[in-house]
Design an enzyme around this catalytic site. Structure first.
Site, PDB file in Angstrom:
ATOM      1  N   GLY A   4       0.755  -1.232   0.111  1.00 40.49           N
ATOM      2  CA  GLY A   4      -0.092   0.050   0.124  1.00 40.49           C
ATOM      3  C   GLY A   4       0.727   1.286   0.074  1.00 40.49           C
ATOM      4  O   GLY A   4       0.201   2.435   0.398  1.00 40.49           O
ATOM      5  N   SER A   5       1.870   1.371  -0.427  1.00 38.61           N
ATOM      6  CA  SER A   5       2.775   2.302  -0.521  1.00 38.61           C
ATOM      7  C   SER A   5       2.286   3.269  -1.371  1.00 38.61           C
ATOM      8  O   SER A   5       2.348   4.572  -1.384  1.00 38.61           O
ATOM      9  CB  SER A   5       4.245   2.344  -0.765  1.00 38.61           C
ATOM     10  N   ASN A   6       1.722   2.932  -2.659  1.00 37.60           N
ATOM     11  CA  ASN A   6       1.057   3.899  -3.553  1.00 37.60           C
ATOM     12  C   ASN A   6      -0.329   4.513  -3.045  1.00 37.60           C
ATOM     13  O   ASN A   6      -0.541   5.684  -3.282  1.00 37.60           O
ATOM     14  CB  ASN A   6       0.641   3.340  -4.922  1.00 37.60           C
ATOM     15  N   HIS A  51       1.748   0.705 -13.552  1.00 35.50           N
ATOM     16  CA  HIS A  51       2.713  -0.447 -13.740  1.00 35.50           C
ATOM     17  C   HIS A  51       4.370  -0.028 -13.714  1.00 35.50           C
ATOM     18  O   HIS A  51       4.394   0.957 -14.267  1.00 35.50           O
ATOM     19  CB  HIS A  51       2.218  -0.925 -15.108  1.00 35.50           C
ATOM     20  N   ASP A  58      -2.734  -4.311 -19.325  1.00 40.65           N
ATOM     21  CA  ASP A  58      -1.658  -3.293 -19.429  1.00 40.65           C
ATOM     22  C   ASP A  58      -1.725  -2.585 -20.802  1.00 40.65           C
ATOM     23  O   ASP A  58      -0.863  -2.145 -21.366  1.00 40.65           O
ATOM     24  CB  ASP A  58      -0.338  -3.640 -19.022  1.00 40.65           C
ATOM     25  N   GLU A  89       6.914   5.931  -9.208  1.00 41.10           N
ATOM     26  CA  GLU A  89       5.366   5.565  -8.857  1.00 41.10           C
ATOM     27  C   GLU A  89       4.612   6.532  -8.095  1.00 41.10           C
ATOM     28  O   GLU A  89       3.436   6.922  -8.280  1.00 41.10           O
ATOM     29  CB  GLU A  89       5.092   4.030  -8.622  1.00 41.10           C
TER      30      GLU A  89
HETATM   31  C1  GRF Z   1       3.914  -1.207  -7.412  1.00 37.76           C
HETATM   32  O1  GRF Z   1       5.149  -1.771  -7.806  1.00 37.76           O
HETATM   33  C2  GRF Z   1       3.021  -1.186  -8.432  1.00 37.76           C
HETATM   34  O2  GRF Z   1       3.542  -0.846  -9.528  1.00 37.76           O
HETATM   35  C3  GRF Z   1       2.664  -2.731  -8.718  1.00 37.76           C
HETATM   36  O3  GRF Z   1       2.669  -3.233  -7.356  1.00 37.76           O
HETATM   37  C4  GRF Z   1       3.335  -2.539  -6.504  1.00 37.76           C
HETATM   38  C5  GRF Z   1       2.529  -2.161  -5.497  1.00 37.76           C
HETATM   39  O4  GRF Z   1       3.360  -1.351  -4.329  1.00 37.76           O
HETATM   40  N1  GRF Z   1       1.519  -3.010  -9.546  1.00 37.76           N
HETATM   41  P1  GRF Z   1       2.337  -0.801  -2.966  1.00 37.76           P
HETATM   42  O5  GRF Z   1       1.524  -2.018  -2.624  1.00 37.76           O
HETATM   43  O6  GRF Z   1       1.586   0.207  -3.620  1.00 37.76           O
HETATM   44  O7  GRF Z   1       3.287  -0.520  -2.052  1.00 37.76           O
END
Ligand code: GRF
Length: 210
Positions: free
Chosen positions: A14-16, A111, A152, A181
């Site tokens: 969940g870092s994004n 991605h 994708d 990202e």
């Molecule tokens: C990221 O590298 C994203 O591109 C891929 O899965 C990873 C998820 O990372 N699809 P996080 O869970 O957001 O840390």
């Protein structure tokens, strides 16, 4: 402009998701995350959401082994919450055609490569970076795109390159790409929430803000 209602779909760390929540809290994104939906019961992303007071819902294979039933449950939840934008942030499940049609140009995915390289079926997580290193390309990066019926293949919103250095490992490369990202995904969400993304065929036009 009314605040956009966002659902973030996750499967792991969940870092994004964190990057989006931070950019909502600092006022850059004119949106509200109504719900975090996880395909994995113990995803750390669910905890991250809870810490910010966001409801977390688990919709996984053990409760809904059939993909269409799983997607129907998703559609139900998204409908109940009046979701405008679905963000796939490390979501490891496939959305079926029904949901893609229903939310056409309203589903965004991140991605970890420069699409159309190192993407499609089987290219997820660390496998992407391993393939990049094995091939020996000098540049990789991250791509944010709208989701269509393929894997994708949807219209590209943003891309940014990252240099592959001699001696990079899957770990060092994924760390460099992840940093990008965390820039690109919140930016794409921000522009969506400002109604600045126009899709014309395969192209996404970024229109000027007010
Ligand atoms: C990221 O590298 C994203 O591109 C891929 O899965 C990873 C998820 O990372 N699809 P996080 O869970 O957001 O840390």
């Amino acid at each position: 402009m009314p605040i956009k209602k966002i659902a973030v779909l996750v499967s792991g760390r969940g870092s994004n998701l964190q990057a989006i929540m931070d950019n909502i809290e600092n006022g850059r994104i004119n949106g509200k995350i109504e719900v975090v939906i996880s395909s994995s019961r113990d995803a750390y992303a669910l905890e991250r959401g809870e810490k910010h007071g966001i409801e977390g819902i688990y919709i996984g294979k053990d409760r809904f082994p059939n993909i269409d039933k799983r997607n129907n449950r998703l559609i139900e939840v998204l409908g109940e919450k009046g979701i405008d934008l679905i963000v796939l942030a490390g979501y490891m499940n496939i959305l079926n055609e029904k949901i893609v049609k229903l939310y056409r140009n309203r589903i965004i995915n991140i991605h970890p490569s420069l699409i159309p390289s190192f993407c499609g079926k089987g290219f997820y997580g660390e496998r992407v970076h391993k393939a990049v290193l094995d091939y020996g390309v000098k540049l990789t990066g991250a791509t944010v795109h709208f989701v269509d019926e393929g894997t994708d293949t949807g219209p590209i919103i943003l891309q940014k390159a990252v240099e592959v250095d001699f001696g990079d490992t899957v770990q060092t490369l994924s760390k460099k790409v992840l940093k990008v990202e965390h820039e690109l995904l919140p930016l794409a969400v921000q522009m969506f929430c400002q109604d600045r993304l126009e899709v014309q065929g395969r192209k996404v036009i970024i229109v000027d803000g007010d």
